[in-house]
Design a protein around this motif. Sequence first.
Motif, PDB file in Angstrom:
ATOM      1  N   VAL A   1      -4.750  -5.608 -13.514  1.00  0.00           N
ATOM      2  CA  VAL A   1      -5.697  -4.536 -14.074  1.00  0.00           C
ATOM      3  C   VAL A   1      -7.145  -5.238 -14.228  1.00  0.00           C
ATOM      4  O   VAL A   1      -8.075  -4.746 -13.922  1.00  0.00           O
ATOM      5  N   ARG A   2      -7.022  -6.336 -14.958  1.00  0.00           N
ATOM      6  CA  ARG A   2      -8.234  -6.818 -15.257  1.00  0.00           C
ATOM      7  C   ARG A   2      -8.770  -7.321 -14.210  1.00  0.00           C
ATOM      8  O   ARG A   2     -10.196  -7.321 -13.927  1.00  0.00           O
ATOM      9  N   ASP A   3      -8.127  -7.875 -13.076  1.00  0.00           N
ATOM     10  CA  ASP A   3      -8.978  -8.348 -11.966  1.00  0.00           C
ATOM     11  C   ASP A   3      -9.466  -7.062 -10.948  1.00  0.00           C
ATOM     12  O   ASP A   3     -10.584  -7.277 -10.713  1.00  0.00           O
TER      13      ASP A   3
ATOM     14  N   ASP B   1       4.179   7.625  -4.978  1.00  0.00           N
ATOM     15  CA  ASP B   1       4.012   7.860  -3.549  1.00  0.00           C
ATOM     16  C   ASP B   1       4.868   8.926  -2.972  1.00  0.00           C
ATOM     17  O   ASP B   1       4.528   9.264  -1.828  1.00  0.00           O
ATOM     18  N   HIS B   2       5.957   9.799  -3.918  1.00  0.00           N
ATOM     19  CA  HIS B   2       6.475  10.854  -3.338  1.00  0.00           C
ATOM     20  C   HIS B   2       5.786  12.269  -3.966  1.00  0.00           C
ATOM     21  O   HIS B   2       6.471  13.296  -4.119  1.00  0.00           O
ATOM     22  N   ASP B   3       4.678  12.156  -4.264  1.00  0.00           N
ATOM     23  CA  ASP B   3       3.850  13.351  -4.915  1.00  0.00           C
ATOM     24  C   ASP B   3       3.641  14.269  -4.144  1.00  0.00           C
ATOM     25  O   ASP B   3       3.014  14.207  -3.071  1.00  0.00           O
TER      26      ASP B   3
ATOM     27  N   GLY C   1      -7.516  -3.195  -5.591  1.00  0.00           N
ATOM     28  CA  GLY C   1      -6.889  -2.985  -6.857  1.00  0.00           C
ATOM     29  C   GLY C   1      -6.852  -1.336  -7.075  1.00  0.00           C
ATOM     30  O   GLY C   1      -6.634  -1.097  -8.244  1.00  0.00           O
ATOM     31  N   LEU C   2      -6.677  -0.771  -6.003  1.00  0.00           N
ATOM     32  CA  LEU C   2      -6.614   0.619  -6.324  1.00  0.00           C
ATOM     33  C   LEU C   2      -5.383   1.167  -5.907  1.00  0.00           C
ATOM     34  O   LEU C   2      -4.913   2.453  -5.956  1.00  0.00           O
ATOM     35  N   GLY C   3      -4.371   0.351  -5.409  1.00  0.00           N
ATOM     36  CA  GLY C   3      -2.981   0.836  -4.788  1.00  0.00           C
ATOM     37  C   GLY C   3      -1.885  -0.243  -5.494  1.00  0.00           C
ATOM     38  O   GLY C   3      -0.950  -0.654  -4.738  1.00  0.00           O
ATOM     39  N   LEU C   4      -2.085  -0.689  -6.614  1.00  0.00           N
ATOM     40  CA  LEU C   4      -1.002  -1.862  -7.272  1.00  0.00           C
ATOM     41  C   LEU C   4       0.226  -1.498  -7.270  1.00  0.00           C
ATOM     42  O   LEU C   4       0.298  -0.004  -7.797  1.00  0.00           O
ATOM     43  N   ALA C   5       1.182  -1.905  -7.019  1.00  0.00           N
ATOM     44  CA  ALA C   5       2.735  -1.645  -7.308  1.00  0.00           C
ATOM     45  C   ALA C   5       2.968  -1.497  -8.901  1.00  0.00           C
ATOM     46  O   ALA C   5       2.862  -2.874  -9.500  1.00  0.00           O
TER      47      ALA C   5
ATOM     48  N   THR D   1       0.145   2.490  -7.764  1.00  0.00           N
ATOM     49  CA  THR D   1       1.228   3.234  -7.132  1.00  0.00           C
ATOM     50  C   THR D   1       2.756   3.299  -7.928  1.00  0.00           C
ATOM     51  O   THR D   1       2.861   2.195  -8.041  1.00  0.00           O
ATOM     52  N   VAL D   2       3.168   4.408  -8.296  1.00  0.00           N
ATOM     53  CA  VAL D   2       4.482   4.421  -8.712  1.00  0.00           C
ATOM     54  C   VAL D   2       5.559   4.531  -7.411  1.00  0.00           C
ATOM     55  O   VAL D   2       5.657   6.120  -7.442  1.00  0.00           O
TER      56      VAL D   2
END
Length: 239
Positions: free
Chosen positions: A219-221, A155-157, A232-236, A183-184
């Motif tokens: 991830v499976r979900d 998120d700091h990219d 499921g596109l911004g998992l921590a 998201t890292v």
Amino acid sequence: MNRVRVAGHRALAWRGATEGAVAAVLVLHGGQVTSERRPGPVNLPGLRMQGFARAVARETAGSVVAVGSVRYRYRGWNGDRADAARDAAAALCDLAEELGPVPTVLVGHSMGGRAALQAAGHQCVTGVVALAPWCPVGDPVAQLRDRNVLTLHGDHDRVTDPELTRLFAARARAAGARVAGYTVHGSGHALLRRSADWHRAAAELTAGLLGLRPLPVEVRDALALGPTDPGGLGLALPL
């Protein structure tokens, strides 16, 4: 994508023995927007990916998985030529000739992530792990149909845009890809902050895509969501 043949250049480089391999992983390092300079034998983007290659090799040890890398002719993407993607396609063709149509996961950072995503239409590719990928608006997604696409972005990219990665991932899902994204938090483009988490996640997700270990439940979900579902596109990414 047409195969690239360049005299004196081999796009595929293996890290170790490949005899009897039943699956493969290729890592793709980053580069520049535009440059026709040749990558040197030692370059920072390439060195950065060595840690990922080692982590993948450790995670898949004992499973007869060949681990290699894509060697670029040029440091740059170079506009419509998409040189890095063409080199990735050439490496995949060489891989198929040597190993047969074994399931293959591409692990790419930045420009290498973009190249991996564009080359993923090759018959061998079952999944992509894209690390802080460069995902310009309008890049193609049709080649990702029936592929597993996992993205990780800090998120700091300030070099490649995390939001553009999420938009690309949503488009890929709508085109028939199975998609999940992490998201890292606290990390930037160089993958230095939380480097151990980057390495661990990339290796474990790669092994999961090859069926060597279970994928995380979240991830499976996410991979099971429908084409218009934004979840499921911004998992921590866990610490």
